[in-house]
Write a protein that holds these residues in place. Structure first.
Motif, PDB file in Angstrom:
ATOM      1  N   PHE A  71    -150.611 -12.396 -35.089  1.00 58.63           N
ATOM      2  CA  PHE A  71    -151.211 -10.431 -34.757  1.00 58.63           C
ATOM      3  C   PHE A  71    -152.326 -10.519 -34.301  1.00 58.63           C
ATOM      4  CE2 PHE A  71    -148.380 -11.170 -38.474  1.00 58.63           C
ATOM      5  CZ  PHE A  71    -147.535 -11.483 -38.174  1.00 58.63           C
ATOM      6  N   TYR A  72    -153.593 -11.506 -33.975  1.00 56.23           N
ATOM      7  CA  TYR A  72    -154.488 -11.182 -33.233  1.00 56.23           C
ATOM      8  C   TYR A  72    -155.095 -11.468 -31.842  1.00 56.23           C
ATOM      9  CZ  TYR A  72    -155.576  -9.884 -37.609  1.00 56.23           C
ATOM     10  OH  TYR A  72    -155.214  -9.230 -39.031  1.00 56.23           O
ATOM     11  N   PHE A  76    -150.175 -11.355 -26.319  1.00 53.78           N
ATOM     12  CA  PHE A  76    -148.946 -10.536 -27.207  1.00 53.78           C
ATOM     13  C   PHE A  76    -148.498  -9.846 -25.776  1.00 53.78           C
ATOM     14  CE2 PHE A  76    -146.770  -7.092 -29.542  1.00 53.78           C
ATOM     15  CZ  PHE A  76    -146.008  -8.068 -29.739  1.00 53.78           C
ATOM     16  N   ARG A  77    -147.072  -9.795 -25.635  1.00 55.58           N
ATOM     17  CA  ARG A  77    -146.554  -9.116 -24.075  1.00 55.58           C
ATOM     18  C   ARG A  77    -146.324 -10.146 -22.820  1.00 55.58           C
ATOM     19  NH1 ARG A  77    -147.843  -3.958 -24.850  1.00 55.58           N
ATOM     20  NH2 ARG A  77    -146.392  -3.860 -22.839  1.00 55.58           N
ATOM     21  N   ALA A  85    -145.713 -16.683 -36.356  1.00 54.86           N
ATOM     22  CA  ALA A  85    -146.793 -16.305 -37.313  1.00 54.86           C
ATOM     23  C   ALA A  85    -146.682 -17.530 -38.543  1.00 54.86           C
ATOM     24  CB  ALA A  85    -146.704 -15.460 -37.925  1.00 54.86           C
ATOM     25  N   TYR A 121    -161.636  -8.936 -39.467  1.00 55.15           N
ATOM     26  CA  TYR A 121    -160.344  -7.415 -40.691  1.00 55.15           C
ATOM     27  C   TYR A 121    -161.090  -7.758 -41.899  1.00 55.15           C
ATOM     28  CZ  TYR A 121    -158.218  -5.036 -37.204  1.00 55.15           C
ATOM     29  OH  TYR A 121    -157.813  -4.576 -35.591  1.00 55.15           O
TER      30      TYR A 121
ATOM     31  N   THR B  26    -141.390 -13.862 -40.939  1.00 55.82           N
ATOM     32  CA  THR B  26    -142.534 -12.355 -40.104  1.00 55.82           C
ATOM     33  C   THR B  26    -142.312 -11.285 -40.644  1.00 55.82           C
ATOM     34  OG1 THR B  26    -141.761 -13.102 -37.284  1.00 55.82           O
ATOM     35  CG2 THR B  26    -142.673 -11.241 -37.750  1.00 55.82           C
ATOM     36  N   GLN B  29    -145.999 -13.141 -43.161  1.00 54.25           N
ATOM     37  CA  GLN B  29    -146.908 -13.062 -42.897  1.00 54.25           C
ATOM     38  C   GLN B  29    -147.365 -11.765 -42.573  1.00 54.25           C
ATOM     39  OE1 GLN B  29    -147.611 -16.464 -43.259  1.00 54.25           O
ATOM     40  NE2 GLN B  29    -145.306 -16.623 -42.835  1.00 54.25           N
ATOM     41  N   PHE B  30    -146.496 -10.594 -43.060  1.00 57.49           N
ATOM     42  CA  PHE B  30    -146.930  -9.412 -42.701  1.00 57.49           C
ATOM     43  C   PHE B  30    -146.999  -8.782 -44.416  1.00 57.49           C
ATOM     44  CE2 PHE B  30    -145.037  -8.657 -37.923  1.00 57.49           C
ATOM     45  CZ  PHE B  30    -146.479  -8.262 -37.792  1.00 57.49           C
ATOM     46  N   GLU B  32    -148.315  -9.942 -46.555  1.00 52.05           N
ATOM     47  CA  GLU B  32    -149.844 -11.020 -46.903  1.00 52.05           C
ATOM     48  C   GLU B  32    -150.767 -10.046 -46.223  1.00 52.05           C
ATOM     49  OE1 GLU B  32    -153.370 -12.716 -46.466  1.00 52.05           O
ATOM     50  OE2 GLU B  32    -152.037 -12.845 -44.273  1.00 52.05           O
ATOM     51  N   ARG B  36    -153.901  -6.995 -47.713  1.00 50.35           N
ATOM     52  CA  ARG B  36    -155.247  -7.612 -47.451  1.00 50.35           C
ATOM     53  C   ARG B  36    -156.498  -6.352 -47.912  1.00 50.35           C
ATOM     54  NH1 ARG B  36    -155.404 -10.127 -41.672  1.00 50.35           N
ATOM     55  NH2 ARG B  36    -153.438 -12.149 -42.238  1.00 50.35           N
ATOM     56  N   ILE B  38    -158.227  -5.109 -45.884  1.00 51.65           N
ATOM     57  CA  ILE B  38    -158.371  -3.923 -43.898  1.00 51.65           C
ATOM     58  C   ILE B  38    -156.555  -4.182 -43.691  1.00 51.65           C
ATOM     59  CG2 ILE B  38    -158.744  -3.908 -41.854  1.00 51.65           C
ATOM     60  CD1 ILE B  38    -160.855  -4.761 -42.438  1.00 51.65           C
ATOM     61  N   LYS B  40    -154.351  -3.835 -41.740  1.00 50.02           N
ATOM     62  CA  LYS B  40    -153.926  -3.700 -40.019  1.00 50.02           C
ATOM     63  C   LYS B  40    -154.048  -4.495 -39.128  1.00 50.02           C
ATOM     64  CE  LYS B  40    -155.249  -0.177 -37.819  1.00 50.02           C
ATOM     65  NZ  LYS B  40    -154.322   1.784 -37.503  1.00 50.02           N
ATOM     66  N   VAL B  41    -153.013  -5.474 -37.912  1.00 49.08           N
ATOM     67  CA  VAL B  41    -153.459  -6.132 -37.223  1.00 49.08           C
ATOM     68  C   VAL B  41    -153.552  -5.312 -36.421  1.00 49.08           C
ATOM     69  CG1 VAL B  41    -152.411  -7.712 -38.298  1.00 49.08           C
ATOM     70  CG2 VAL B  41    -151.469  -6.481 -36.936  1.00 49.08           C
ATOM     71  N   PRO B  42    -154.467  -6.324 -34.888  1.00 48.16           N
ATOM     72  CA  PRO B  42    -153.979  -4.937 -33.811  1.00 48.16           C
ATOM     73  C   PRO B  42    -153.127  -5.466 -32.752  1.00 48.16           C
ATOM     74  CG  PRO B  42    -155.753  -6.928 -33.104  1.00 48.16           C
ATOM     75  CD  PRO B  42    -155.157  -6.894 -35.118  1.00 48.16           C
ATOM     76  N   SER B  43    -151.736  -5.577 -32.512  1.00 49.86           N
ATOM     77  CA  SER B  43    -150.375  -6.280 -32.079  1.00 49.86           C
ATOM     78  C   SER B  43    -150.310  -5.471 -30.737  1.00 49.86           C
ATOM     79  CB  SER B  43    -149.600  -6.966 -32.564  1.00 49.86           C
ATOM     80  OG  SER B  43    -150.537  -8.155 -32.960  1.00 49.86           O
ATOM     81  N   LEU B  44    -149.724  -4.283 -31.597  1.00 47.74           N
ATOM     82  CA  LEU B  44    -149.850  -3.375 -30.647  1.00 47.74           C
ATOM     83  C   LEU B  44    -150.017  -1.938 -29.930  1.00 47.74           C
ATOM     84  CD1 LEU B  44    -147.077  -4.207 -32.131  1.00 47.74           C
ATOM     85  CD2 LEU B  44    -145.501  -2.802 -31.737  1.00 47.74           C
ATOM     86  N   ARG B  45    -151.582  -2.198 -30.180  1.00 50.37           N
ATOM     87  CA  ARG B  45    -152.342  -1.469 -29.737  1.00 50.37           C
ATOM     88  C   ARG B  45    -152.446  -0.140 -28.398  1.00 50.37           C
ATOM     89  NH1 ARG B  45    -156.951  -5.527 -28.479  1.00 50.37           N
ATOM     90  NH2 ARG B  45    -155.743  -6.510 -26.549  1.00 50.37           N
ATOM     91  N   ASP B  46    -151.188  -1.501 -27.563  1.00 49.50           N
ATOM     92  CA  ASP B  46    -151.156  -0.822 -25.873  1.00 49.50           C
ATOM     93  C   ASP B  46    -149.798  -0.003 -26.062  1.00 49.50           C
ATOM     94  OD1 ASP B  46    -150.073  -3.151 -26.678  1.00 49.50           O
ATOM     95  OD2 ASP B  46    -150.502  -4.209 -24.197  1.00 49.50           O
ATOM     96  N   SER B  72    -150.649  -0.827 -35.391  1.00 45.02           N
ATOM     97  CA  SER B  72    -151.981  -0.112 -34.434  1.00 45.02           C
ATOM     98  C   SER B  72    -151.211   0.252 -33.822  1.00 45.02           C
ATOM     99  CB  SER B  72    -153.351  -1.124 -33.623  1.00 45.02           C
ATOM    100  OG  SER B  72    -154.289  -2.084 -34.722  1.00 45.02           O
ATOM    101  N   TYR B 301    -142.221  -5.522 -34.395  1.00 43.82           N
ATOM    102  CA  TYR B 301    -143.152  -6.503 -34.083  1.00 43.82           C
ATOM    103  C   TYR B 301    -142.124  -7.113 -32.981  1.00 43.82           C
ATOM    104  CZ  TYR B 301    -146.492 -10.609 -33.081  1.00 43.82           C
ATOM    105  OH  TYR B 301    -147.578 -11.636 -32.969  1.00 43.82           O
TER     106      TYR B 301
END
Lengths: 180, 313
Positions: A71-72, A76-77, A85, A121, B26, B29-30, B32, B36, B38, B40-46, B72, B301
């Protein structure tokens, strides 16, 4: 595809012992150290190193974790390859700890960059180091270098380096797959 | 494993067995991730996601919004009460105007069945159905099955009963499709007036006696009576409904075996389920809510991974 053996079981064993000794030299009794295997392949190397530290070098308490960086990732895409994952198991605080990221092959450095973001994170470790078995030199996309290194190899783009471990496979072995 | 086989999540019917595995793995894993410090994960930041709610919702809307933020993504929210729909704009126009603002994905809830599918055919965006009339509510069924699997393991051969207002329930339909796809046996139970005539054609058992249904099942999904969708009286009184179909401790004790209890919310305490039962150890109602965020993160995702408008690096 043509497979060539890069490292056989004996050579891998020597490297694993050396890497374990180097870790011992810098981390002492491992009280404040957390060894983190990167999913999906780094966890096998982690297991072997922990096994050696415990059985051969008498370290009783080694804190370990597994980290999945899917996820980091920055592809991605963008990448044709789809990443799925796997489990992350970090049951120890990373805050203030010495962390050693463990992976089998260091190639472009992007997985390690993703791992650094992922760790961020969770908290702020005092140090993050990198241990790899194989370093594909001259292939880096990012300024990332290992602190503990098994062996450096030269492989061209398109080649694939494959690390196999017991008991999943019959023996420990590192292959290079060349496109025929 | 391949990527998810669909471009939109319109209903459960379109999903393959591999899609279920992929979504559940999937989501694990989310789950988990959201536990946490924090979350968040940055996968969809765009990416930007629009939540279009043409019908009231609290839980689903919050859950989707949280899932998007945990990934994100940028999020915009829209609900009919504040929109130009009231000024006569069509659904396609509304959505195309939103898409012109460069939105990548649409989550839609709408009172009319088929609206999500209609949108997927008429606008250029990925669509997630967050409930369309009395048709489907796929993410609810996915989170129900995910929660059941956590409690019961593999659902193959397990007996799951869905109790209550089946005829108005998109949750029931999506659950039937999902449970059957995962190999479970399904029973629906409720007053005859609230059971659909086509029930048997969906391959489910039909029962009107709650105690018999409880004896048969490993888990029970208690549905709310959807008064807002009823324009006639389907049963004489709430009191009678509650007496015959309300889940109480006495009824559970009378069958002498533990059963897992689900409820998609909102709960009408004292009508379809008593407080005692809803808050009991065997009720996984709050697990469902937690898993809802993880499941929605997984769906968003996996669908987002198919938006490949960025050239390979």
């Amino acid at each position: 595809m043509l497979d060539r053996v890069l490292l056989d079981e004996l050579k891998i064993n020597v490297l694993l012992n050396r890497l374990s000794c180097q870790l011992l030299e810098f981390h002492g009794d491992f009280t404040n150290t957390l060894l983190i295997g990167l999913q999906p392949r780094g966890i096998y190397l982690l297991d072997r190193i922990v096994e050696l530290l415990k059985n051969e070098y008498g370290i009783k308490d080694v804190k370990v974790g597994k980290l999945d960086t899917t996820f980091y990732r920055d592809d991605f895409r963008r990448s044709k390859k789809i990443h799925f994952a796997k489990a992350t198991e970090l049951n120890f605080e990373v805050e203030g700890r010495k962390i050693v990221l463990i992976d089998d092959v260091l190639y472009t450095g992007r997985s390690i960059r993703a791992a650094l973001t992922a760790i961020d994170y969770y908290g702020r470790p005092s140090i993050i180091e990198l241990l790899v078995l194989i370093d594909r030199r001259f292939s880096r996309h990012l300024p990332i270098q290992p602190d503990y290194l098994g062996v450096q190899i030269d492989a061209i783009e398109g080649d694939k380096v494959r690390v196999e471990w017991r008991p999943e496979k019959r023996s420990d072995c590192v292959y290079i797959e060349k496109e025929s | 494993m391949n990527e998810i086989s669909v471009n939109h999540l319109l209903g459960i019917q379109n999903l393959t067995e591999k899609d279920f595995d992929l979504i559940f793995n999937t989501a694990s894993q989310f789950k988990e991730v959201i536990n946490r410090p924090i979350k968040k994960v940055p996968s969809l930041r765009d990416l930007t996601i629009a939540n279009l709610f043409f019908e009231n919702s609290t839980r689903t809307k919050l859950s989707f919004e949280l899932a998007e933020k945990r990934l994100s993504a940028d999020v915009i929210n829209f609900s009919t009460s504040q929109s130009s729909i009231k000024k006569g704009e069509t659904l396609v126009d509304t959505v195309n105007n939103i898409l012109a603002m460069k939105v990548d994905m649409i989550v839609i809830r709408h009172p009319h069945a088929g609206s999500a599918k209609f949108l997927s055919q008429n606008v250029n965006s990925q669509i997630i159905n967050a409930g369309d009339g009395a048709h489907e509510h796929p993410t609810q069924a996915l989170l129900d099955c995910f929660s059941l699997r956590e409690r019961l393991g593999d659902l193959k051969g397990k007996h799951i009963a869905i109790i209550g207002d089946i005829i108005h329930s998109r949750v029931a339909i999506s659950n039937i499709f999902a449970l059957k796809a995962l190999g479970a046996e399904v029973m629906i139970c409720g007053p005859k007036s609230l059971l659909p005539k086509y029930a048997e054609s969906m391959g489910v058992n039909v029962e009107i006696d709650l105690i018999k249904a409880l004896r048969w099942c490993d888990a029970v999904n208690m549905l709310r009576v959807q008064n807002e969708r009823m324009n006639i009286n389907y049963f004489p009184s709430t009191r009678e409904y509650s007496k015959l179909y309300g889940l109480t401790n006495e009824k559970i004790q009378s069958i002498r075996k533990p059963i897992t209890i689900l409820h998609p919310g909102p709960i009408n305490r004292g009508v379809e389920i008593t407080s005692e039962v809803a808050d009991s150890e065997n009720a996984i109602i709050l697990d469902q809510v937690e898993n809802g965020v993880a499941i929605r993160m997984a769906v968003i995702y996996l669908l987002a991974s198919k938006i490949k408008n960025i050239s390979s690096a």
